[in-house]
Write an enzyme that holds these catalytic residues in place. Sequence first.
Site, short mmCIF file in Angstrom:
data_model
loop_
_atom_site.label_atom_id
_atom_site.label_comp_id
_atom_site.label_asym_id
_atom_site.label_seq_id
_atom_site.Cartn_x
_atom_site.Cartn_y
_atom_site.Cartn_z
N ARG A 51 37.96 16.35 -0.80
CA ARG A 51 38.37 16.43 0.60
C ARG A 51 37.43 15.73 1.57
O ARG A 51 37.86 14.94 2.41
CB ARG A 51 38.46 17.89 1.07
N THR A 52 36.14 16.03 1.46
CA THR A 52 35.23 15.56 2.49
C THR A 52 35.13 14.03 2.45
O THR A 52 35.29 13.36 3.47
CB THR A 52 33.85 16.22 2.32
N LYS A 80 17.94 4.84 -10.28
CA LYS A 80 16.72 4.11 -10.71
C LYS A 80 15.48 4.70 -10.06
O LYS A 80 14.39 4.17 -10.20
CB LYS A 80 16.83 2.64 -10.31
N ARG A 101 26.50 13.33 1.45
CA ARG A 101 26.44 14.61 0.73
C ARG A 101 25.36 14.48 -0.34
O ARG A 101 25.29 13.46 -1.02
CB ARG A 101 27.79 14.93 0.07
N HIS A 129 27.29 22.75 5.88
CA HIS A 129 28.43 21.82 5.72
C HIS A 129 29.16 21.79 7.07
O HIS A 129 30.27 22.31 7.21
CB HIS A 129 29.33 22.34 4.60
N1 CP Z 1 35.64 21.57 1.25
C1 CP Z 1 34.97 20.60 0.59
O1 CP Z 1 33.81 20.28 0.91
O2 CP Z 1 35.69 20.01 -0.41
P1 CP Z 1 35.17 18.82 -1.32
O3 CP Z 1 34.00 19.34 -2.12
O4 CP Z 1 36.33 18.41 -2.16
O5 CP Z 1 34.71 17.72 -0.41
#
Ligand code: CP
Length: 361
Positions: A51-52, A80, A101, A129
């Site tokens: 999603r993100t 590396k 991320r 998040h």
């Molecule tokens: N909600 C969320 O962060 O989903 P993903 O891990 O698929 O990005």
Amino acid sequence: MKHLIDIRDLSVEELNSLMDTAIDIKNNPHKYADKCRGKKLATLFFEPSTRTRLSFEAAMYELGGNVLGFSEAASSSSAKGESVSDTARIIGCYADIIAMRHPKEGAPLVASMKAGIPVINAGDGGHNHPTQTLADLLTIKIKKGDFDNLTVGLCGDLKYGRTVHSLIAALSRYSNIKLVLISPEELKVPWYVIKDVIVPNNMTYVETKSLEDAMSELDILYMTRIQRERFEEKEEYERLKDSYVLNLSKLKNAKDDLCILHPLPRVNEISVDVDLDKRACYFEQALNGKYMRMALILKLLDIKSQTEETSVSEKIVDSIVCQNPRCITSIEQELPHRFKLTDAVSNTYRCIYCEAKAKND
Ligand code: CP
């Protein structure tokens, strides 16, 4: 330079403005189709995501921009041994904005110190998040109209659940929110969240192990996954993974207008029979994430949203003639006379060129 590392980097006013923009984008996507023409978003994902990452990429494409990046650490030079600092510095030469991320908590903050371009935390370990919280807030606003006076149940992995930590921080800004923290003993909300966020903001909270007992009082139920990847002991994950499974029979005592959220992905903590219930909002929540990320990209790139442009132009009128003999309009005959509402309470309009007040007839 503005970044989004923690949801509290945004004021309540900024959150409201992002939600207004996201709703306008949802209703009028064509108005935004070229806003990011020539801009590049780098998606640096050192951890898996559906999603993100993909909603960030869709967001940038729908704004007319382009995307570059990687979806796993193994395909970047971190494999590396390159540091996060160096990676951020390099990507700052290639892109206009970064969504990152990383499994290490604080990694996006380090990137924001080195990149020279705006950095968005797209999830750092079990920490925060914030863009998931943007999706959560917009969904709550659409379903409930406001945030005050809600009873919000957070259920599952409240210890490692970064979406939970960010959502609590966001809700701490609103009035009279009651948190019902539902988890096994081993996965309770970390003490620092209670001490630094819940207590100083006078939030009412209770901790319980029982979802069934809490159900009838909830306005929002935020389910979360027990995250296998955060456990050091596989046996502990196996013991806890099915602590909560929401199904239709458990919703018997729930309010008719309960809003069920989940950041997704789910494993089996929400049974698929719940998906058809009108109270299930988690797929809509994932869609709302894309609109909020579009609004966020515009904000961090300092590109005016259509709602901001409209709000200025709505307050401008061209039906008043400037009476100031020293105003440029007195000699430039072609200039349109334009007045801006500068004080809504006293209904004061001022000339946009010389700032003279409009004369009341
Ligand atoms: N909600 C969320 O962060 O989903 P993903 O891990 O698929 O990005």
